[in-house]
Design a protein around this motif. Structure first.
Motif, PDB file in Angstrom:
ATOM      1  N   GLN A  15     -13.882 -14.879  52.979  1.00 37.26           N
ATOM      2  CA  GLN A  15     -13.983 -13.762  52.038  1.00 37.26           C
ATOM      3  C   GLN A  15     -13.307 -12.487  52.550  1.00 37.26           C
ATOM      4  N   PRO A  16     -13.499 -12.090  53.840  1.00 40.38           N
ATOM      5  CA  PRO A  16     -12.825 -10.870  54.330  1.00 40.38           C
ATOM      6  C   PRO A  16     -11.305 -10.941  54.241  1.00 40.38           C
ATOM      7  N   PHE A  17     -10.734 -12.166  54.404  1.00 40.52           N
ATOM      8  CA  PHE A  17      -9.272 -12.321  54.349  1.00 40.52           C
ATOM      9  C   PHE A  17      -8.742 -11.941  52.978  1.00 40.52           C
ATOM     10  N   TRP A  18      -9.397 -12.493  51.909  1.00 44.05           N
ATOM     11  CA  TRP A  18      -8.921 -12.219  50.541  1.00 44.05           C
ATOM     12  C   TRP A  18      -9.062 -10.732  50.216  1.00 44.05           C
ATOM     13  N   THR A  19     -10.197 -10.165  50.592  1.00 39.67           N
ATOM     14  CA  THR A  19     -10.433  -8.739  50.306  1.00 39.67           C
ATOM     15  C   THR A  19      -9.389  -7.887  51.010  1.00 39.67           C
ATOM     16  N   PHE A  20      -9.151  -8.178  52.287  1.00 37.15           N
ATOM     17  CA  PHE A  20      -8.176  -7.416  53.084  1.00 37.15           C
ATOM     18  C   PHE A  20      -6.775  -7.558  52.491  1.00 37.15           C
ATOM     19  N   PHE A  21      -6.428  -8.773  52.072  1.00 36.85           N
ATOM     20  CA  PHE A  21      -5.105  -9.044  51.495  1.00 36.85           C
ATOM     21  C   PHE A  21      -4.905  -8.242  50.205  1.00 36.85           C
ATOM     22  N   VAL A  22      -5.930  -8.249  49.328  1.00 41.32           N
ATOM     23  CA  VAL A  22      -5.837  -7.513  48.050  1.00 41.32           C
ATOM     24  C   VAL A  22      -5.760  -6.004  48.312  1.00 41.32           C
ATOM     25  N   LEU A  23      -6.563  -5.512  49.267  1.00 38.27           N
ATOM     26  CA  LEU A  23      -6.530  -4.078  49.622  1.00 38.27           C
ATOM     27  C   LEU A  23      -5.164  -3.666  50.143  1.00 38.27           C
ATOM     28  N   ILE A  24      -4.563  -4.507  51.017  1.00 41.24           N
ATOM     29  CA  ILE A  24      -3.228  -4.202  51.574  1.00 41.24           C
ATOM     30  C   ILE A  24      -2.193  -4.128  50.450  1.00 41.24           C
ATOM     31  N   LEU A  25      -2.267  -5.088  49.501  1.00 38.31           N
ATOM     32  CA  LEU A  25      -1.332  -5.080  48.360  1.00 38.31           C
ATOM     33  C   LEU A  25      -1.478  -3.791  47.558  1.00 38.31           C
ATOM     34  N   PHE A  26      -2.743  -3.414  47.266  1.00 37.58           N
ATOM     35  CA  PHE A  26      -2.976  -2.198  46.475  1.00 37.58           C
ATOM     36  C   PHE A  26      -2.519  -0.953  47.231  1.00 37.58           C
ATOM     37  N   TRP A  27      -2.863  -0.873  48.528  1.00 37.30           N
ATOM     38  CA  TRP A  27      -2.468   0.306  49.319  1.00 37.30           C
ATOM     39  C   TRP A  27      -0.954   0.429  49.428  1.00 37.30           C
ATOM     40  N   LEU A  81     -13.779  -3.675  46.969  1.00 30.47           N
ATOM     41  CA  LEU A  81     -14.881  -3.965  47.900  1.00 30.47           C
ATOM     42  C   LEU A  81     -16.141  -4.404  47.146  1.00 30.47           C
ATOM     43  N   ALA A  82     -16.390  -3.760  45.986  1.00 28.04           N
ATOM     44  CA  ALA A  82     -17.560  -4.118  45.169  1.00 28.04           C
ATOM     45  C   ALA A  82     -17.415  -5.529  44.590  1.00 28.04           C
ATOM     46  N   CYS A  83     -16.183  -5.924  44.257  1.00 34.68           N
ATOM     47  CA  CYS A  83     -15.933  -7.294  43.768  1.00 34.68           C
ATOM     48  C   CYS A  83     -16.308  -8.308  44.843  1.00 34.68           C
ATOM     49  N   GLN A  84     -15.992  -7.963  46.108  1.00 32.51           N
ATOM     50  CA  GLN A  84     -16.391  -8.847  47.217  1.00 32.51           C
ATOM     51  C   GLN A  84     -17.920  -8.961  47.283  1.00 32.51           C
ATOM     52  N   GLN A  85     -18.606  -7.801  47.179  1.00 33.31           N
ATOM     53  CA  GLN A  85     -20.079  -7.812  47.239  1.00 33.31           C
ATOM     54  C   GLN A  85     -20.673  -8.658  46.115  1.00 33.31           C
ATOM     55  N   MET A  86     -20.124  -8.497  44.901  1.00 32.32           N
ATOM     56  CA  MET A  86     -20.638  -9.247  43.748  1.00 32.32           C
ATOM     57  C   MET A  86     -20.360 -10.744  43.894  1.00 32.32           C
ATOM     58  N   THR A  87     -19.187 -11.097  44.437  1.00 33.55           N
ATOM     59  CA  THR A  87     -18.834 -12.513  44.654  1.00 33.55           C
ATOM     60  C   THR A  87     -19.794 -13.156  45.650  1.00 33.55           C
ATOM     61  N   VAL A  88     -20.023 -12.465  46.783  1.00 32.38           N
ATOM     62  CA  VAL A  88     -20.944 -12.981  47.811  1.00 32.38           C
ATOM     63  C   VAL A  88     -22.352 -13.101  47.225  1.00 32.38           C
ATOM     64  N   ALA A  89     -22.802 -12.045  46.511  1.00 29.98           N
ATOM     65  CA  ALA A  89     -24.144 -12.050  45.911  1.00 29.98           C
ATOM     66  C   ALA A  89     -24.296 -13.226  44.944  1.00 29.98           C
ATOM     67  N   GLY A  90     -23.301 -13.435  44.087  1.00 28.45           N
ATOM     68  CA  GLY A  90     -23.349 -14.528  43.103  1.00 28.45           C
ATOM     69  C   GLY A  90     -23.448 -15.891  43.758  1.00 28.45           C
ATOM     70  N   ALA A  91     -22.658 -16.100  44.831  1.00 30.91           N
ATOM     71  CA  ALA A  91     -22.656 -17.396  45.527  1.00 30.91           C
ATOM     72  C   ALA A  91     -23.995 -17.647  46.230  1.00 30.91           C
ATOM     73  N   VAL A  92     -24.538 -16.617  46.906  1.00 27.39           N
ATOM     74  CA  VAL A  92     -25.809 -16.770  47.651  1.00 27.39           C
ATOM     75  C   VAL A  92     -26.970 -16.954  46.677  1.00 27.39           C
TER      76      VAL A  92
END
Length: 643
Positions: A324-336, A387-398
């Protein structure tokens, strides 16, 4: 609120779209961000940024339009593709720009030119005129205006910057002002060269160690459930030894000072004795309070260990969580990357306006000059949204994992199922939650900017008030982030809007306040120890691998790089672990509130958590009816069923 607190939680039973108006607002905002990018490209900012432009408003490498009132504008510079600064080392640090006349030239000087004759010879040989357009190469050595209109010599050897068509000096020593901090740190250029050469010669080792920290983080996420009990004991022993040791030392110093003070009989000795007595009494009171807190919290620490154990199981059942951190970091880098590109476009957009020196500046006029602010808000909101999308994804899976009784019936990839639910139903909730964080972050950043601008100018009282405001906003941001995360979990369970979810989650957290405190203190410290373990292990491996280099000064930079990377990686991975523990806790609290293990109201929880509930019930029976706070917290648990 009374109604909402009593409303039954129905995990994963129905899915409905939440906070649709906020999703529409977020889409409109993103369209605005797109408009800024389109506007800056349409007004020629992209061409000016990439091709470069001279001090007269001409874009290099193309035909140009005349700017009213500016000589040398509107030139055909098709064959002059590079920007050349007459004095490239004259840097204005305040405005972050080069204070020099800029011209378009056909070639950068590839060797140092020491005199006007050399500049003239270069122009005649290469066809690249380095003096202002109104001077012909034959006039360089004869015209008195050459001193002002020709480059400051010696002209340094320069080369074009790839993709940006600017001639930059090959020797960057003239940009030393930008590296003042580094220069004062190493003071000797030979040390700097040795440090850089140390990094270059050790680059394979550095890459290997960075990979090691990545592997160690992944391994730790799997084994932390087995060592959580050991980490708790380490924490307890450290706290007990630290508090007892500190108190003991203070009383020993007081006794020693009392013996010496009785001989001295001076006022200073008496004041020192009184101060030491106050310190010793304060430390004793603190130690007693700490011991009482640890006594009250001891049962709740068992819940923290149980949750860590279950979190370890979650990562075995949902291995994609690790990535999960990889995808979030990758999307953030693209946006930045996109954001910085548009920011650079904005720096060169606007209408050409002559300044007092007779040169051209590009300025945005009217309301368009406020596009900067819109772009900055976009950076914060969209970053928080990702970052919130990551939190919601993790929350949904757990949540899916926790509330699925038979783990064999889990979806093939609960993470992808969670992403699908997020995209189809809950993007509005995520947009609203991230906007609330943005509302707190922006005033804090403005106050930090004011604080840095007024450094040394404001009085002590104003400085103290500014720091207090910044600190309060930071605390508020952290509290809201924690509440948001629990609101996303509630949304994942019940498919309710952000406000309803936040209210429901808050009620559950308040009912379990002591448990929340235990998990956030003990749990955070355990994860901090995990980060320290990874950094120390990577650092130790680095020392052993770099040992072949006997020049110990060049160890510093590679080790700093490796340790910083190790900490960053450990933080990214263990923050996911922390998120999983928080989601599990909310699910557990809801489970124990609305289920009691009786037929038809069976627990959803894992066997490890079931054992915790059983043990709590037994201890309550032994303690009788007067169970205090623990009794109130475990009231719904009357008979634990099997999973």
């Amino acid at each position: 609120s009374c109604k909402s607190s009593k409303r039954e939680w129905k995990p994963l039973e129905d899915h409905s779209c939440t906070d649709v108006p906020w999703l529409l607002l977020f889409i409109l905002f993103c369209v605005g961000m797109g408009f800024i990018c389109g506007f800056s490209i349409a007004t020629g900012a992209a061409a000016r940024l990439l091709s470069g432009y001279d001090s007269y408003g001409n874009i290099c490498g193309q035909k140009n339009v005349k700017v009213e009132g500016v000589v040398n504008s509107g030139l055909d510079l098709t064959h002059k593709k590079y920007v050349f600064f007459l004095d490239p080392c004259n840097i204005d640090l305040a405005h972050q720009r080069i204070k020099s006349l800029a011209l378009c030239v056909s070639a950068c000087p590839r060797k140092e030119l020491k005199t006007l004759a050399d500049i003239q010879k270069f122009a005649e040989t290469n066809g690249s005129t380095l003096c202002s357009y109104e001077l012909l190469p034959s006039e360089y050595t004869t015209d008195p205006r050459a001193a002002k209109l020709c480059p400051k010599y010696p002209v340094p050897e320069s080369a074009p910057i790839p993709f940006f068509h600017r001639c930059a000096p090959v020797n960057i020593s003239c940009y030393a002002k930008f590296a003042e901090a580094l220069i004062t740190f190493v003071s000797d250029s030979s040390v700097l060269h040795r440090l850089i050469s140390g990094v270059m010669t050790s680059k394979e080792i550095i890459m290997g160690l960075c990979l090691l920290s990545l592997v160690l983080s992944m391994i730790l996420m799997v084994i932390i459930r087995y060592i959580s009990r050991v980490l708790v004991w380490i924490l307890t022993i450290l706290v007990i030894l630290g508090s007892l040791g500190g108190t003991g030392v203070l009383w020993w110093l007081y006794a020693k000072q009392r013996i010496s003070a009785s001989a001295a009989e001076t006022q200073i000795a008496k004041d020192n004795l009184q101060a030491l007595l106050i310190y010793a009494i304060s430390a004793t009171v603190f130690t007693v309070i700490l011991f009482l807190i640890m006594l009250i919290m001891r049962k709740r620490v068992a819940l923290t260990i149980a949750l860590f154990h279950v979190a370890g199981k979650v990562f075995i059942h949902l291995p994609l969580l690790v990535f999960q951190p990889f995808w979030t970091f990758f999307v953030l880098i693209l946006f930045w990357t996109y954001w910085i590109t548009v920011l650079l476009f904005l720096g060169t957009t606007g209408s050409p306006v002559p300044n007092e020196e007779g040169f051209v500046e590009f300025r945005m006029l009217g309301p368009l000059k406020y596009m900067w602010w819109y772009h900055v808000v976009g950076l914060i909101w969209i970053s928080e949204f990702i970052l919130a999308c990551q939190q919601m994804t993790v929350a949904g899976a757990v949540v899916t994992y926790y509330f699925t009784r038979e783990k064999r019936n889990l979806p093939f990839t609960p993470i992808l199922a969670s992403v699908n639910r997020l995209v189809c139903y809950h993007l509005g909730t995520v947009a609203k939650g991230s906007f609330i964080i943005t509302l707190v972050k922006i005033p804090r950043m403005i106050l930090i900017y004011i604080h840095t601008q007024l450094k040394g100018k404001e009085n002590a009282c104003a400085r103290c008030m500014l720091k207090a405001c910044i600190c309060c906003l930071w605390c508020l941001e952290k509290c809201l982030t924690y509440l948001n995360q629990n609101a996303y979990t509630a949304t994942a369970i019940n498919s309710t809007n952000f406000c309803t979810s936040a209210k429901d989650a808050f009620v559950i957290l308040v009912e379990n306040a002591l448990r929340v405190a235990a998990i956030n203190t003990v749990g955070d410290f355990m994860l901090f120890l995990g980060k320290v373990l990874i950094v120390c292990s990577t650092g130790l491996a680095g020392i052993m691998l770099l040992n072949y280099q006997r020049d110990y000064t060049i160890w510093v930079l590679p080790l700093i790089i490796v340790c910083l990377f190790a900490f960053l990686v450990a933080h990214c991975f263990l923050s996911i672990y922390e998120m999983v523990v928080d989601v599990l806790f909310l699910c557990f609290a809801i489970d124990t509130k609305y289920n009691d293990g009786s037929p038809g109201r069976e627990f959803y929880m894992d066997k490890v958590l079931m054992e915790f509930v059983e043990n709590s019930r037994k201890s309550m029976k032994e303690a009788g009816r007067g169970g205090g706070a623990e009794g109130r917290e475990l009231k719904p648990m009357v008979g634990a069923g099997e999973e």
